[in-house]
Design a protein around this motif. Structure first.
Motif, PDB file in Angstrom:
ATOM      1  N   ASP A 239       0.891  -1.327   0.160  1.00 12.36           N
ATOM      2  CA  ASP A 239       0.052  -0.017  -0.058  1.00 12.36           C
ATOM      3  C   ASP A 239       0.808   1.356  -0.106  1.00 12.36           C
ATOM      4  O   ASP A 239       0.622   2.155  -0.457  1.00 12.36           O
ATOM      5  CB  ASP A 239      -0.869  -0.214   1.192  1.00 12.36           C
ATOM      6  CG  ASP A 239      -2.170  -1.176   0.934  1.00 12.36           C
ATOM      7  OD1 ASP A 239      -2.161  -1.586  -0.046  1.00 12.36           O
ATOM      8  OD2 ASP A 239      -2.851  -1.271   1.944  1.00 12.36           O
ATOM      9  N   ASP A 240       2.020   1.224   0.494  1.00 11.34           N
ATOM     10  CA  ASP A 240       2.802   2.338   0.676  1.00 11.34           C
ATOM     11  C   ASP A 240       3.422   2.821  -0.731  1.00 11.34           C
ATOM     12  O   ASP A 240       3.201   3.844  -1.277  1.00 11.34           O
ATOM     13  CB  ASP A 240       4.089   2.187   1.601  1.00 11.34           C
ATOM     14  CG  ASP A 240       3.831   1.805   2.911  1.00 11.34           C
ATOM     15  OD1 ASP A 240       2.659   2.180   3.358  1.00 11.34           O
ATOM     16  OD2 ASP A 240       4.521   1.742   3.686  1.00 11.34           O
ATOM     17  N   PHE A 241       3.650   1.931  -1.376  1.00  2.80           N
ATOM     18  CA  PHE A 241       4.196   2.040  -2.701  1.00  2.80           C
ATOM     19  C   PHE A 241       3.242   2.609  -3.953  1.00  2.80           C
ATOM     20  O   PHE A 241       3.369   3.352  -4.637  1.00  2.80           O
ATOM     21  CB  PHE A 241       5.084   0.939  -3.208  1.00  2.80           C
ATOM     22  CG  PHE A 241       5.409   1.116  -4.737  1.00  2.80           C
ATOM     23  CD1 PHE A 241       6.560   1.818  -4.964  1.00  2.80           C
ATOM     24  CD2 PHE A 241       4.944   0.290  -5.756  1.00  2.80           C
ATOM     25  CE1 PHE A 241       7.118   2.163  -6.272  1.00  2.80           C
ATOM     26  CE2 PHE A 241       5.364   0.571  -7.040  1.00  2.80           C
ATOM     27  CZ  PHE A 241       6.478   1.542  -7.433  1.00  2.80           C
ATOM     28  N   PHE A 242       1.956   1.874  -3.570  1.00  2.00           N
ATOM     29  CA  PHE A 242       0.878   2.092  -4.458  1.00  2.00           C
ATOM     30  C   PHE A 242       0.431   3.747  -3.987  1.00  2.00           C
ATOM     31  O   PHE A 242       0.366   4.410  -5.141  1.00  2.00           O
ATOM     32  CB  PHE A 242      -0.510   1.338  -3.933  1.00  2.00           C
ATOM     33  CG  PHE A 242      -1.671   1.658  -4.582  1.00  2.00           C
ATOM     34  CD1 PHE A 242      -2.161   1.123  -5.782  1.00  2.00           C
ATOM     35  CD2 PHE A 242      -2.557   2.632  -4.060  1.00  2.00           C
ATOM     36  CE1 PHE A 242      -3.278   1.217  -6.580  1.00  2.00           C
ATOM     37  CE2 PHE A 242      -3.685   2.759  -4.638  1.00  2.00           C
ATOM     38  CZ  PHE A 242      -4.072   2.404  -5.912  1.00  2.00           C
ATOM     39  N   GLY A 243       0.534   4.093  -2.982  1.00  2.00           N
ATOM     40  CA  GLY A 243       0.287   5.845  -2.462  1.00  2.00           C
ATOM     41  C   GLY A 243       1.145   6.508  -3.086  1.00  2.00           C
ATOM     42  O   GLY A 243       1.002   7.590  -3.572  1.00  2.00           O
ATOM     43  N   SER A 244       2.562   5.966  -2.867  1.00  2.61           N
ATOM     44  CA  SER A 244       3.577   7.168  -3.474  1.00  2.61           C
ATOM     45  C   SER A 244       3.493   7.249  -4.716  1.00  2.61           C
ATOM     46  O   SER A 244       4.102   8.327  -5.165  1.00  2.61           O
ATOM     47  CB  SER A 244       4.847   6.281  -3.066  1.00  2.61           C
ATOM     48  OG  SER A 244       4.958   5.223  -3.968  1.00  2.61           O
ATOM     49  N   GLN A 245       2.914   6.427  -5.746  1.00  3.72           N
ATOM     50  CA  GLN A 245       3.023   6.764  -6.901  1.00  3.72           C
ATOM     51  C   GLN A 245       1.929   7.921  -7.556  1.00  3.72           C
ATOM     52  O   GLN A 245       2.131   8.488  -8.547  1.00  3.72           O
ATOM     53  CB  GLN A 245       2.617   5.265  -7.916  1.00  3.72           C
ATOM     54  CG  GLN A 245       3.705   4.374  -7.802  1.00  3.72           C
ATOM     55  CD  GLN A 245       3.269   3.191  -8.659  1.00  3.72           C
ATOM     56  OE1 GLN A 245       3.646   2.962  -9.890  1.00  3.72           O
ATOM     57  NE2 GLN A 245       2.501   2.236  -7.939  1.00  3.72           N
ATOM     58  N   PHE A 246       1.157   8.174  -6.519  1.00  7.81           N
ATOM     59  CA  PHE A 246       0.184   9.575  -7.000  1.00  7.81           C
ATOM     60  C   PHE A 246       0.947  10.646  -6.681  1.00  7.81           C
ATOM     61  O   PHE A 246       0.737  11.790  -7.095  1.00  7.81           O
ATOM     62  CB  PHE A 246      -0.850   9.561  -5.990  1.00  7.81           C
ATOM     63  CG  PHE A 246      -2.184   8.295  -6.345  1.00  7.81           C
ATOM     64  CD1 PHE A 246      -2.733   8.196  -7.520  1.00  7.81           C
ATOM     65  CD2 PHE A 246      -2.200   7.366  -5.556  1.00  7.81           C
ATOM     66  CE1 PHE A 246      -3.512   7.273  -7.912  1.00  7.81           C
ATOM     67  CE2 PHE A 246      -3.152   6.384  -5.806  1.00  7.81           C
ATOM     68  CZ  PHE A 246      -3.592   6.370  -7.155  1.00  7.81           C
ATOM     69  N   LEU A 247       2.078  10.486  -5.934  1.00 10.21           N
ATOM     70  CA  LEU A 247       2.945  11.814  -5.804  1.00 10.21           C
ATOM     71  C   LEU A 247       4.093  11.767  -6.730  1.00 10.21           C
ATOM     72  O   LEU A 247       4.402  12.911  -7.232  1.00 10.21           O
ATOM     73  CB  LEU A 247       3.435  11.910  -4.425  1.00 10.21           C
ATOM     74  CG  LEU A 247       2.351  11.771  -3.103  1.00 10.21           C
ATOM     75  CD1 LEU A 247       3.079  11.823  -1.760  1.00 10.21           C
ATOM     76  CD2 LEU A 247       1.502  13.032  -3.267  1.00 10.21           C
ATOM     77  N   ASN A 248       4.719  10.728  -7.046  1.00  6.57           N
ATOM     78  CA  ASN A 248       5.975  10.491  -7.674  1.00  6.57           C
ATOM     79  C   ASN A 248       6.197   9.615  -8.969  1.00  6.57           C
ATOM     80  O   ASN A 248       7.068   9.304  -9.112  1.00  6.57           O
ATOM     81  CB  ASN A 248       7.104  10.305  -6.567  1.00  6.57           C
ATOM     82  CG  ASN A 248       7.106  11.425  -5.616  1.00  6.57           C
ATOM     83  OD1 ASN A 248       7.101  12.478  -5.828  1.00  6.57           O
ATOM     84  ND2 ASN A 248       7.382  10.762  -4.373  1.00  6.57           N
ATOM     85  N   GLY A 249       4.973   9.288  -9.181  1.00  6.83           N
ATOM     86  CA  GLY A 249       4.861   8.421 -10.352  1.00  6.83           C
ATOM     87  C   GLY A 249       4.481   9.140 -11.746  1.00  6.83           C
ATOM     88  O   GLY A 249       4.864  10.227 -11.645  1.00  6.83           O
ATOM     89  N   ASN A 250       4.253   8.379 -12.832  1.00  7.95           N
ATOM     90  CA  ASN A 250       3.843   9.038 -14.110  1.00  7.95           C
ATOM     91  C   ASN A 250       2.657   9.917 -14.070  1.00  7.95           C
ATOM     92  O   ASN A 250       2.661  10.679 -15.054  1.00  7.95           O
ATOM     93  CB  ASN A 250       3.675   7.875 -15.058  1.00  7.95           C
ATOM     94  CG  ASN A 250       5.234   7.056 -15.325  1.00  7.95           C
ATOM     95  OD1 ASN A 250       6.315   7.434 -15.092  1.00  7.95           O
ATOM     96  ND2 ASN A 250       5.059   5.743 -15.587  1.00  7.95           N
ATOM     97  N   ASN A 251       1.863   9.984 -13.228  1.00  5.26           N
ATOM     98  CA  ASN A 251       0.792  10.637 -13.307  1.00  5.26           C
ATOM     99  C   ASN A 251       0.516  11.441 -11.845  1.00  5.26           C
ATOM    100  O   ASN A 251      -0.399  11.288 -10.862  1.00  5.26           O
ATOM    101  CB  ASN A 251      -0.467   9.748 -13.420  1.00  5.26           C
ATOM    102  CG  ASN A 251      -1.591  10.620 -13.845  1.00  5.26           C
ATOM    103  OD1 ASN A 251      -1.628  11.629 -14.239  1.00  5.26           O
ATOM    104  ND2 ASN A 251      -3.143   9.914 -13.859  1.00  5.26           N
ATOM    105  N   PRO A 252       1.371  12.425 -11.459  1.00  2.00           N
ATOM    106  CA  PRO A 252       1.412  13.122 -10.281  1.00  2.00           C
ATOM    107  C   PRO A 252       0.549  14.219 -10.210  1.00  2.00           C
ATOM    108  O   PRO A 252       0.420  14.946  -9.317  1.00  2.00           O
ATOM    109  CB  PRO A 252       2.814  13.577 -10.157  1.00  2.00           C
ATOM    110  CG  PRO A 252       3.123  13.782 -11.492  1.00  2.00           C
ATOM    111  CD  PRO A 252       2.796  12.791 -12.426  1.00  2.00           C
ATOM    112  N   ILE A 253      -0.476  14.601 -11.252  1.00  5.69           N
ATOM    113  CA  ILE A 253      -1.408  15.642 -11.305  1.00  5.69           C
ATOM    114  C   ILE A 253      -2.768  15.282 -10.978  1.00  5.69           C
ATOM    115  O   ILE A 253      -3.383  16.333 -10.821  1.00  5.69           O
ATOM    116  CB  ILE A 253      -1.172  16.401 -12.350  1.00  5.69           C
ATOM    117  CG1 ILE A 253      -1.682  15.679 -13.624  1.00  5.69           C
ATOM    118  CG2 ILE A 253       0.395  16.687 -12.684  1.00  5.69           C
ATOM    119  CD1 ILE A 253      -1.772  16.297 -14.929  1.00  5.69           C
ATOM    120  N   ILE A 254      -3.125  14.112 -10.514  1.00  5.40           N
ATOM    121  CA  ILE A 254      -4.400  13.608 -10.531  1.00  5.40           C
ATOM    122  C   ILE A 254      -5.099  13.625  -8.974  1.00  5.40           C
ATOM    123  O   ILE A 254      -6.354  13.833  -8.733  1.00  5.40           O
ATOM    124  CB  ILE A 254      -4.745  12.387 -11.197  1.00  5.40           C
ATOM    125  CG1 ILE A 254      -6.346  12.261 -11.350  1.00  5.40           C
ATOM    126  CG2 ILE A 254      -4.059  11.251 -10.604  1.00  5.40           C
ATOM    127  CD1 ILE A 254      -6.419  11.098 -12.265  1.00  5.40           C
TER     128      ILE A 254
END
Length: 719
Positions: free
Chosen positions: A269-284
């Motif tokens: 879950d930590d990694f899943f959440g981190s991708q909304f901040l620093n993944g490919n789609n950090p603006i949604i």
């Protein structure tokens, strides 16, 4: 009107006649009010240096000659050479029977002796008899039998041109450009694009260089052949296991460090959440202050995920609850792949920031309509139920990222900015000089994308679960939701309530680059400013902005053809002040450089392990809990061949091809004045500071965020 007699030495005697446009009793074609009392019919010798570009194919064996045009008259056409080598210069003297006055433009004449041999002119430097140096940035191909006029390099707005010949040149250049760069509709409700059907119709000056084109084609062939020979492209069956999926990216040239990390941590879950901040789609992701009625999460559902001593209402009030909503995907038509029906969901995901600062998902609903067939999945559910729900979110994020965050908000808008610039800002305009490096190769890569990537039967159509009509509809919906606020990073961060979330490297690095592009910082900085400095150098007051008709036409063209004239977007259709111009230019440059890097460069890293970014789903979203298990999961995510097809595209799109230009690198010196050149050096110095800070942070990180490192950020959308 101007009679020239050429003596045996090639000298030029210019005679002013009664019918001449230089005749004292008639208004000069060049200027009114310029004193010519100092004209003396004495020999004037101009020293000329002509430079050829340094790419391998830049030289020519065709004949090149030059004409100097001054404010008092022009020279004879003088041969420069019959042989130009790449990266070399040719020097010559041009003899005239009089002082030509300030040299305002040159004409380069190319003659084909036998076979056509195109020539790339870098620049021309002219030293007048009084020692004044004039620089003429050219940076363009001369093809066939042609004459090209090049203005002296000082940035000039329309109001700055007093000479009639310069006004005419300006008008003729834009008329030719508007004929060459026409708009067309690619799809209803999309930003308009360049009116060409293939890269072979593009002007040579906007095509890939030969070395980049060869690198691009070779890379694609290599990756496709590699996967074909490995058997992946031939397997239309499910993966045998989660571990087997790792074999496809272990073959890709040592680029497996991040994919291996993803394969180890994707279920967390930590990694899943981190991708909304620093993944490919950090603006949604947005801060959630009130739960939407369509997402009826109760405090009891999430109490176990929030920890003791708090509740959902308190966490929302204190700014620790966040939401992601993929409504744009609702009722999008789905397709078949290899004869099998595919499925799509429009989920909502609620996340919580724990006391450790990390984001974790706490509730997922896989449709926009709550009800018995749309359960809310929770971390406390069965392992495979929860994992499958998160994977559906990742699939929705794949579409949101590829079609909206990446394609629409960088590639399509970048093309609009480029075309409008070419159509409305002449080469001498200071804003053309500022912006043109940020469109390098953009029209080529976008034309290529319309041919092989987003076309009917293209890679996205074949490898994703939406129909071609569905793809078009997603982008159409996305454009309807775009706002000017969302394109300006500082405004967007505030609007989404993301100013104080820890570990949001996209925000932190992005803000550093935005401020470096715009103004460095609010406080005095040893490096000064960049866009702010450029704009204030050429626009001393607001009236200069509002009165620049070329600038206003440029902005209106962007508003009309990029945002389809939708006033609710907040995108300006005119600019009235210096501050408005600075902000708009910063948005354009940031979109074409940093924003594209942020959403493009990690595609392979985070998408190579298919469960983390599945491009399609082969079973419908679950209507009840307790039905998921490993084999069902393997039969839901893309089969082997689809994975291989998508991975070839992701590898290419996130690759570093040859002939790339990093943010702040301006090998084409369009500005000739000292102050803009100083500002560019200052900008480069600030980028080095940002690079050092990012690398210092990454040195201590288990998973580096490097996508906005200036060493990884290109000036333009070129891949």
């Amino acid at each position: 009107p101007v009679t020239r007699s050429h003596n045996g030495r090639g000298d030029c005697d210019t005679q002013i006649t009664q019918n001449s446009r230089f005749a004292p009793h008639r208004p000069s074609l060049f200027s009114e009010g310029i004193s010519r009392t100092s004209l003396q019919l004495v020999m004037a010798v101009y020293k000329v240096t002509v430079a050829t570009g340094d790419m391998v194919e830049a030289g020519t064996n065709n004949s090149i000659s030059i004409t100097l045009v001054g404010s008092y008259g022009e020279s004879r056409q003088t041969t420069v050479s019959f042989l130009f080598l790449p990266g070399k210069e040719k020097s010559l003297s041009v003899h005239c029977g009089q002082d030509l006055g300030p040299i305002v433009l040159i004409r380069l004449h190319k003659w084909r002796l036998f076979l056509e041999d195109a020539w790339f002119c870098k620049d021309v430097r002219v030293t007048a008899p009084n020692g004044t140096l004039y620089r003429f940035p050219c940076y363009q191909w001369l093809e066939g039998v042609t004459t090209v006029e090049v203005r002296e390099g000082s940035g000039k707005k329309l109001v700055d041109d007093k000479l009639q010949i310069l006004k005419e040149h300006r008008h003729q250049e834009l008329a030719a450009r508007q004929e060459a760069y026409r708009w067309k509709n690619f799809a209803q409700g999309w930003p308009r694009c360049l009116n060409v059907d293939s890269i072979f119709e593009l002007d040579s000056n906007i095509q890939f260089s030969r070395i980049r084109a060869s690198n691009f084609t070779g890379f694609l062939i290599f990756q496709g052949a590699s996967h074909f020979l490995s058997g992946f492209l031939l397997r239309r069956t499910s993966w045998n296991s989660l571990d087997e999926m790792r074999t496809i990216f272990s073959r890709t040239q040592g680029r497996d460090i991040v994919p291996e990390y993803v394969a180890k941590h994707w279920q967390e879950d930590d990694f899943f959440g981190s991708q909304f901040l620093n993944g490919n789609n950090p603006i949604i992701i947005h801060r959630c202050t009130t739960l939407p009625l369509k997402f009826p999460v109760t405090p009891e559902m999430v109490a176990g995920s929030l920890g003791g001593g708090t509740d959902l209402g308190k966490e929302m009030q204190e700014g620790r609850i966040f939401i992601v909503d993929y409504k744009v995907l609702e009722d999008i038509p789905t397709d078949t792949i290899y004869g099998r029906q595919q499925y799509i969901a429009a989920p909502l995901c609620l996340l919580h920031q724990g006391i450790d600062g990390l984001l974790r998902p706490i509730a997922i609903q896989l449709s926009q309509m709550p009800g018995p067939c749309s359960p809310i999945f929770l971390p406390s559910d069965d392992e495979w139920d929860w994992l499958l729900a998160k994977t559906w979110v990742r699939n929705a994020d794949f579409y949101s990222h590829q079609l909206l965050t990446h394609l629409l908000r960088t590639h399509l808008f970048g093309e609009v900015f480029a075309i409008a610039t070419l159509r409305h800002l002449p080469t001498c305009h200071p804003l053309f000089k500022l912006l043109i490096p940020h469109f390098h190769f953009t029209l080529h890569i976008n034309t290529l994308a319309r041919s092989v990537l987003i076309n009917r039967g293209g890679l996205i159509d074949k490898g994703s679960g939406v129909t071609y009509e569905g793809l078009l509809l997603v982008v159409q919906r996305g454009l309807e939701q775009v706002t000017y606020t969302s394109l300006c990073l500082p405004d967007d961060i505030r609007h989404r309530g993301m100013s104080h979330v820890p570990n949001y490297h996209y925000r932190d690095d992005g803000m550093s680059l935005w401020e470096a592009i715009e103004r460095i910082s609010q406080s005095p900085h040893p490096y000064g400013s960049f866009v702010t400095g450029i704009v204030t150098f050429y626009y001393s007051e607001d009236a200069a902005v509002s009165g620049d008709t070329e600038l206003q036409a440029w902005v209106m063209d962007i508003f009309t053809n990029g945002f389809l004239g939708r006033t609710s977007s907040g995108v300006p259709s005119s600019l009235q002040t210096v501050a408005e111009l600075i902000k708009f230019l910063t948005m354009v440059m940031f979109t074409c450089s940093a924003q594209h890097a942020a959403v493009n460069n990690g595609q392979y890293d985070l998408g190579a392990f298919v469960p983390n970014a599945p491009s399609s789903m082969r079973h419908p979203p679950p209507c009840e809990k307790g039905r998921a298990f490993l084999q069902h999961f393997l039969d839901t995510i893309p089969e082997v061949a689809t994975t291989a097809n998508i991975l070839v595209a992701l590898i290419l799109l996130s690759s570093q091809l040859k002939d790339r230009r990093l943010l702040g690198q301006y090998p084409e010196e369009w500005f000739t004045e000292s102050e803009p050149r100083r500002l560019i050096r200052a900008f480069q110095g600030r980028l080095e500071e940002i690079r050092d800070r990012i690398e210092e942070r990454n040195h201590l990180a288990e998973l580096r965020y490097n996508y906005l490192n200036p060493l990884e950020t290109e000036n333009s959308i070129s891949i």
